[in-house]
Design a protein around this motif. Structure first.
Motif, PDB file in Angstrom:
ATOM      1  N   GLN A 149       0.818  -1.208   0.000  1.00  0.00           N
ATOM      2  CA  GLN A 149       0.000   0.000   0.000  1.00  0.00           C
ATOM      3  C   GLN A 149       0.859   1.269   0.000  1.00  0.00           C
ATOM      4  OE1 GLN A 149      -3.015   0.007   3.190  1.00  0.00           O
ATOM      5  NE2 GLN A 149      -4.417   0.595   1.593  1.00  0.00           N
ATOM      6  N   LYS A 150       1.844   1.310   0.900  1.00  0.00           N
ATOM      7  CA  LYS A 150       2.651   2.524   1.037  1.00  0.00           C
ATOM      8  C   LYS A 150       3.550   2.754  -0.160  1.00  0.00           C
ATOM      9  CE  LYS A 150       2.717   2.984   6.022  1.00  0.00           C
ATOM     10  NZ  LYS A 150       3.062   1.971   7.013  1.00  0.00           N
ATOM     11  N   GLU A 151       4.060   1.665  -0.722  1.00  0.00           N
ATOM     12  CA  GLU A 151       5.035   1.793  -1.815  1.00  0.00           C
ATOM     13  C   GLU A 151       4.379   1.710  -3.188  1.00  0.00           C
ATOM     14  OE1 GLU A 151       8.635   1.835  -1.514  1.00  0.00           O
ATOM     15  OE2 GLU A 151       8.357   2.198   0.634  1.00  0.00           O
ATOM     16  N   ASN A 152       3.059   1.497  -3.208  1.00  0.00           N
ATOM     17  CA  ASN A 152       2.393   1.344  -4.494  1.00  0.00           C
ATOM     18  C   ASN A 152       3.034   0.245  -5.323  1.00  0.00           C
ATOM     19  OD1 ASN A 152       0.128   2.617  -5.638  1.00  0.00           O
ATOM     20  ND2 ASN A 152       1.093   4.595  -5.135  1.00  0.00           N
ATOM     21  N   PHE A 153       3.282  -0.856  -4.670  1.00  0.00           N
ATOM     22  CA  PHE A 153       4.006  -1.971  -5.294  1.00  0.00           C
ATOM     23  C   PHE A 153       3.152  -3.217  -5.094  1.00  0.00           C
ATOM     24  CE2 PHE A 153       7.284  -5.364  -4.534  1.00  0.00           C
ATOM     25  CZ  PHE A 153       7.724  -5.455  -5.834  1.00  0.00           C
ATOM     26  N   PHE A 154       2.445  -3.601  -6.143  1.00  0.00           N
ATOM     27  CA  PHE A 154       1.467  -4.688  -6.019  1.00  0.00           C
ATOM     28  C   PHE A 154       1.939  -5.922  -6.773  1.00  0.00           C
ATOM     29  CE2 PHE A 154      -0.796  -0.576  -5.992  1.00  0.00           C
ATOM     30  CZ  PHE A 154      -1.050  -0.551  -4.631  1.00  0.00           C
ATOM     31  N   ILE A 155       2.244  -6.958  -6.034  1.00  0.00           N
ATOM     32  CA  ILE A 155       2.733  -8.197  -6.656  1.00  0.00           C
ATOM     33  C   ILE A 155       2.015  -9.389  -6.009  1.00  0.00           C
ATOM     34  CG2 ILE A 155       4.984  -7.173  -7.171  1.00  0.00           C
ATOM     35  CD1 ILE A 155       6.162  -8.813  -4.863  1.00  0.00           C
ATOM     36  N   ASP A 156       2.205 -10.560  -6.583  1.00  0.00           N
ATOM     37  CA  ASP A 156       1.601 -11.757  -6.003  1.00  0.00           C
ATOM     38  C   ASP A 156       2.456 -12.255  -4.853  1.00  0.00           C
ATOM     39  OD1 ASP A 156      -0.776 -12.247  -7.514  1.00  0.00           O
ATOM     40  OD2 ASP A 156       0.567 -12.468  -9.239  1.00  0.00           O
ATOM     41  N   ILE A 157       1.796 -12.375  -3.693  1.00  0.00           N
ATOM     42  CA  ILE A 157       2.466 -12.804  -2.474  1.00  0.00           C
ATOM     43  C   ILE A 157       1.961 -14.205  -2.130  1.00  0.00           C
ATOM     44  CG2 ILE A 157       2.860 -12.292  -0.032  1.00  0.00           C
ATOM     45  CD1 ILE A 157       3.660  -9.906  -1.702  1.00  0.00           C
ATOM     46  N   TYR A 158       2.865 -15.139  -1.974  1.00  0.00           N
ATOM     47  CA  TYR A 158       2.489 -16.492  -1.543  1.00  0.00           C
ATOM     48  C   TYR A 158       3.078 -16.736  -0.159  1.00  0.00           C
ATOM     49  CZ  TYR A 158       1.347 -17.071  -6.441  1.00  0.00           C
ATOM     50  OH  TYR A 158       0.794 -16.902  -7.683  1.00  0.00           O
ATOM     51  N   PHE A 159       2.220 -17.086   0.796  1.00  0.00           N
ATOM     52  CA  PHE A 159       2.724 -17.563   2.083  1.00  0.00           C
ATOM     53  C   PHE A 159       2.647 -19.081   2.015  1.00  0.00           C
ATOM     54  CE2 PHE A 159       1.529 -13.228   3.317  1.00  0.00           C
ATOM     55  CZ  PHE A 159       2.699 -12.851   3.965  1.00  0.00           C
ATOM     56  N   VAL A 160       3.805 -19.715   2.068  1.00  0.00           N
ATOM     57  CA  VAL A 160       3.863 -21.168   1.898  1.00  0.00           C
ATOM     58  C   VAL A 160       4.125 -21.797   3.258  1.00  0.00           C
ATOM     59  CG1 VAL A 160       4.961 -23.051   0.661  1.00  0.00           C
ATOM     60  CG2 VAL A 160       4.725 -20.824  -0.437  1.00  0.00           C
ATOM     61  N   LEU A 161       3.092 -22.420   3.800  1.00  0.00           N
ATOM     62  CA  LEU A 161       3.139 -22.942   5.166  1.00  0.00           C
ATOM     63  C   LEU A 161       3.334 -24.449   5.154  1.00  0.00           C
ATOM     64  CD1 LEU A 161       2.913 -20.322   6.444  1.00  0.00           C
ATOM     65  CD2 LEU A 161       0.828 -20.409   5.066  1.00  0.00           C
ATOM     66  N   TYR A 162       4.237 -24.862   5.973  1.00  0.00           N
ATOM     67  CA  TYR A 162       4.646 -26.255   5.997  1.00  0.00           C
ATOM     68  C   TYR A 162       3.820 -27.060   6.990  1.00  0.00           C
ATOM     69  CZ  TYR A 162       8.383 -29.652   5.095  1.00  0.00           C
ATOM     70  OH  TYR A 162       9.115 -30.714   4.674  1.00  0.00           O
ATOM     71  N   ASP A 163       3.400 -26.377   8.058  1.00  0.00           N
ATOM     72  CA  ASP A 163       2.655 -27.108   9.099  1.00  0.00           C
ATOM     73  C   ASP A 163       1.204 -26.655   9.131  1.00  0.00           C
ATOM     74  OD1 ASP A 163       2.615 -25.061  11.732  1.00  0.00           O
ATOM     75  OD2 ASP A 163       4.284 -24.759  10.358  1.00  0.00           O
TER      76      ASP A 163
END
Ligand code: ADP
Length: 179
Positions: A149-163
């Motif tokens: 939001q602050k940086e005006n930088f919009f990309i795809d974010i993946y949180f990859v959870l192992y447990d």
């Protein structure tokens, strides 16, 4: 809770699995300050990337908790690895939250600098570093959303959870934010 634009929240994806398999521009490594490999996700990333990753890491001179440094991905599907040591959790009064925030923010900063359009994060510090998973989850998601939001930088974010614990915490928190 912060109010984020729906279109920003929609850029976040929660996945259960192994981060080394992610075909994204950058994966983030929950490293230790030596940057010379370790157990957990760090060990998995070094095994999958091959020995050239360690060679490049040797040239970096380590990183302080909260800092981030970038290397190539070598044999990984990902183009880059961003290495960041999170805080070791020592009860919560040792600036752990600030350091964890810095790990996420500095990783996003490098992703921006290297023109990444997609990035995958593990749950930094929630393994042997002992950070309470529920608090770490909120810091992870909030910090990444704030940065976009602050940086005006919009990309795809993946949180990859192992447990399963982390997967369920992230899924629940993202659902709350999407309301
Ligand atoms: P830290 O020292 O930062 O706590 P760990 O590697 O011990 O780092 O754990 C961080 C998180 O990474 C833990 O939640 C652990 O379950 C998870 N993890 C371990 N292996 C993988 C993997 N291959 N892909 C994604 N996450 C992983």
């Amino acid at each position: 809770m912060n109010n984020y634009d729906k279109t920003i929240v929609e850029r976040i994806h929660i996945i259960k699995g192994d981060i080394t398999k992610m075909d994204v521009d950058a994966i983030v490594n929950a490293a230790n300050p030596s940057l010379l490999g370790g157990g957990g996700v760090d060990g998995a990333i070094h095994r999958a990337a091959g020995p050239q990753l360690l060679e490049e890491c040797r040239t970096l001179g380590g990183a302080k908790p909260g800092e981030a440094k970038i290397t190539k991905g070598y044999l990984l599907p990902a183009k880059y690895v961003i290495h960041t040591p999170g805080p070791v959790y020592r009860g919560g009064n040792q600036h752990e939250a600030t350091i964890l925030k810095n790990s996420y923010r500095n990783s996003m900063q490098l992703a921006k600098q290297y023109n990444c359009r997609s990035i995958a994060f593990p749950a930094i510090s929630t393994g042997v570093y002992g950070y309470p998973k529920d608090e770490a989850c909120k810091i992870a998601i909030d910090t990444v959303l704030d940065f976009m939001q602050k940086e005006n930088f919009f990309i795809d974010i993946y949180f990859v959870l192992y447990d399963e614990d982390n997967f369920s915490l992230y899924t629940t928190y993202l659902k709350e934010l999407s309301k």
